[in-house]
Scaffold this motif. Structure first.
Motif, PDB file in Angstrom:
ATOM      1  N   ASP A 266       0.876  -1.168  -0.002  1.00  0.00           N
ATOM      2  CA  ASP A 266       0.108   0.073   0.162  1.00  0.00           C
ATOM      3  C   ASP A 266       0.745   1.268   0.112  1.00  0.00           C
ATOM      4  OD1 ASP A 266      -2.500  -1.366   0.147  1.00  0.00           O
ATOM      5  OD2 ASP A 266      -2.667  -1.208   2.258  1.00  0.00           O
ATOM      6  N   GLY A 267       2.058   1.274   0.720  1.00  0.00           N
ATOM      7  CA  GLY A 267       2.940   2.182   0.816  1.00  0.00           C
ATOM      8  C   GLY A 267       3.696   2.702  -0.764  1.00  0.00           C
ATOM      9  N   VAL A 268       4.041   1.588  -1.370  1.00  0.00           N
ATOM     10  CA  VAL A 268       4.393   1.801  -2.666  1.00  0.00           C
ATOM     11  C   VAL A 268       3.681   2.481  -3.496  1.00  0.00           C
ATOM     12  CG1 VAL A 268       5.335   0.568  -4.626  1.00  0.00           C
ATOM     13  CG2 VAL A 268       6.293  -0.367  -2.621  1.00  0.00           C
ATOM     14  N   LEU A 269       2.304   1.957  -3.419  1.00  0.00           N
ATOM     15  CA  LEU A 269       1.119   2.590  -4.412  1.00  0.00           C
ATOM     16  C   LEU A 269       0.818   4.019  -3.941  1.00  0.00           C
ATOM     17  CD1 LEU A 269      -1.278  -0.400  -4.502  1.00  0.00           C
ATOM     18  CD2 LEU A 269      -0.050   0.326  -6.217  1.00  0.00           C
ATOM     19  N   GLU A 270       0.790   4.120  -2.679  1.00  0.00           N
ATOM     20  CA  GLU A 270       0.664   5.826  -2.138  1.00  0.00           C
ATOM     21  C   GLU A 270       1.681   6.799  -2.496  1.00  0.00           C
ATOM     22  OE1 GLU A 270      -0.186   8.185   1.736  1.00  0.00           O
ATOM     23  OE2 GLU A 270       0.169   6.052   1.998  1.00  0.00           O
ATOM     24  N   VAL A 271       3.006   6.401  -2.466  1.00  0.00           N
ATOM     25  CA  VAL A 271       3.982   7.086  -3.184  1.00  0.00           C
ATOM     26  C   VAL A 271       4.074   7.299  -4.646  1.00  0.00           C
ATOM     27  CG1 VAL A 271       6.583   7.313  -3.336  1.00  0.00           C
ATOM     28  CG2 VAL A 271       5.545   6.593  -1.199  1.00  0.00           C
ATOM     29  N   SER A 272       3.603   6.289  -5.312  1.00  0.00           N
ATOM     30  CA  SER A 272       3.469   6.357  -7.002  1.00  0.00           C
ATOM     31  C   SER A 272       2.071   7.096  -7.474  1.00  0.00           C
ATOM     32  CB  SER A 272       3.557   5.004  -7.292  1.00  0.00           C
ATOM     33  OG  SER A 272       2.350   4.390  -7.278  1.00  0.00           O
ATOM     34  N   GLY A 273       1.254   7.575  -6.362  1.00  0.00           N
ATOM     35  CA  GLY A 273       0.033   8.269  -6.623  1.00  0.00           C
ATOM     36  C   GLY A 273      -0.855   7.237  -7.401  1.00  0.00           C
ATOM     37  N   GLY A 274      -0.629   5.822  -6.783  1.00  0.00           N
ATOM     38  CA  GLY A 274      -1.519   4.866  -7.440  1.00  0.00           C
ATOM     39  C   GLY A 274      -1.361   4.398  -8.910  1.00  0.00           C
ATOM     40  N   THR A 275       0.167   4.580  -9.520  1.00  0.00           N
ATOM     41  CA  THR A 275       0.076   4.355 -10.794  1.00  0.00           C
ATOM     42  C   THR A 275       1.138   2.979 -10.952  1.00  0.00           C
ATOM     43  OG1 THR A 275       2.234   5.963 -10.958  1.00  0.00           O
ATOM     44  CG2 THR A 275      -0.135   6.572 -11.533  1.00  0.00           C
ATOM     45  N   ALA A 276       1.911   2.680  -9.659  1.00  0.00           N
ATOM     46  CA  ALA A 276       2.805   1.483  -9.996  1.00  0.00           C
ATOM     47  C   ALA A 276       1.686   0.290  -9.990  1.00  0.00           C
ATOM     48  CB  ALA A 276       3.472   1.566  -8.785  1.00  0.00           C
ATOM     49  N   VAL A 277       2.331  -0.518 -10.888  1.00  0.00           N
ATOM     50  CA  VAL A 277       1.644  -1.979 -11.079  1.00  0.00           C
ATOM     51  C   VAL A 277       2.840  -2.935 -10.238  1.00  0.00           C
ATOM     52  CG1 VAL A 277       1.102  -3.641 -12.576  1.00  0.00           C
ATOM     53  CG2 VAL A 277       0.932  -1.152 -13.285  1.00  0.00           C
ATOM     54  N   LEU A 278       2.018  -3.377  -9.044  1.00  0.00           N
ATOM     55  CA  LEU A 278       3.008  -4.415  -8.442  1.00  0.00           C
ATOM     56  C   LEU A 278       3.374  -5.527  -9.112  1.00  0.00           C
ATOM     57  CD1 LEU A 278       1.223  -3.585  -5.032  1.00  0.00           C
ATOM     58  CD2 LEU A 278       3.166  -2.362  -5.710  1.00  0.00           C
TER      59      LEU A 278
END
Length: 301
Positions: A266-278
């Motif tokens: 969730d932290g990775v997604l938040e930092v990316s503004g929701g654009t990261a594809v895990l």
């Protein structure tokens, strides 16, 4: 919890590499203590340790009994040489393409052992809702810088708009477009002009920085590269280790923690503004992609 993060600035990095074993988790100075123990914490090199999820990740590792020290570098040129020299046990800051170039240019053999995320390059249009809607013969723009140019062409190929010689690679250029098998014309412009020129063309490739500056929602892209697409694999961000440590249980467990801990994700997604594809691409696929990318890089020289 007491958190220790070391910042390695450019001049400090030179000193770090000159000091034999001052930080290596596998150094004899650790007295033979097991990697990941309090006496011999894993040294993880990153660029941007101020992102909040790193503290969450460190806590998650400690809950699993792995002592972890995050080493923060200020430049992307630093973590791979530090890993090669043994001053780190593992790093996480780069995609496969970056690592392939480092290995080829340095003669080293760092290897990926796990994926983190891909930060998509998107295709945007103010006229069409999907690539299929774009009529044949229309013009699509891609950035003219080397990395985004090749990557943009691969996005267009994945979207069914063009075909590239030999399936394309991280080093493809417009000369590799097979015109008779492609539906659109491709033109290159400076990266900062792809979206400002959008009213004059069918669609444009743009990275997240310019999308945000243009006031567009990154989720409005009509096509993006996907971590599950083989052509996008060179752009998946990775954990990297020295080749002899590729099967190390502690280091591989750290990858699993990153990929499975929901608070970290969730932290990775938040930092990316929701654009990261895990991504959780298997290490074997990442390593095969690295080998292919290094071969393509060598051939491009």
């Amino acid at each position: 919890m007491s958190r220790t993060t070391r910042l390695i600035a450019p001049l400090a990095a030179v000193s770090l590499l000159a000091l034999a074993g001052c930080a290596s988790g596998t150094d004899a100075a650790a007295g033979g203590a097991e990697l990941g123990s309090e006496e011999n914490p894993v040294q993880l090199g990153v660029v941007g340790a101020s992102d909040p999820y790193w503290e969450v990740y460190e806590a998650a590792a400690e809950e699993e009994g792995i002592s972890l020290e995050i080493v923060d570098f200020t430049e992307y040129s630093q973590p791979n040489p530090a890993l090669t020299a043994g001053d780190l046990d593992i790093n996480q800051f780069q995609h496969i393409l970056f690592l392939a170039q480092y290995n080829e240019e340095s003669g080293e053999d760092l290897q990926p052992i796990g994926a983190t995320a891909i930060y998509p390059l998107g295709l945007y249009s103010d006229k069409y809702d999907s690539p299929e809607d774009i009529p044949d013969g229309e013009t699509v723009l891609v950035p003219d810088d080397a990395t985004n140019l090749a990557r943009g062409l691969l996005v267009l190929q994945s979207a069914g708009l063009i075909a590239l010689e030999d399936g394309g690679s991280a080093y493809s250029t417009p000369e590799d477009i097979i015109e008779e098998e492609s539906r659109v014309n491709v033109e290159t412009v400076a990266a900062d002009l792809t979206l400002t020129s959008l009213p004059d063309v069918a669609a444009s490739i743009a990275n997240n920085d310019y999308v945000t500056k243009a006031g567009l929602d990154p989720e409005s892209a009509i096509a993006v590269d996907s971590a599950s697409d083989e052509s996008a694999l060179p752009y998946v961000n990775i954990f990297a280790v020295r080749s002899e440590d590729a099967d190390n249980e502690v280091l591989n467990r750290l990858v699993e923690i990153y990929q499975t801990n929901q608070d970290v994700q969730d932290g990775v997604l938040e930092v990316s503004g929701g654009t990261a594809v895990l991504a959780d691409t298997p290490a074997e696929e990442l390593q095969a992609s690295l080998a292919d990318t290094q071969e393509a890089f060598a051939a491009s020289k």
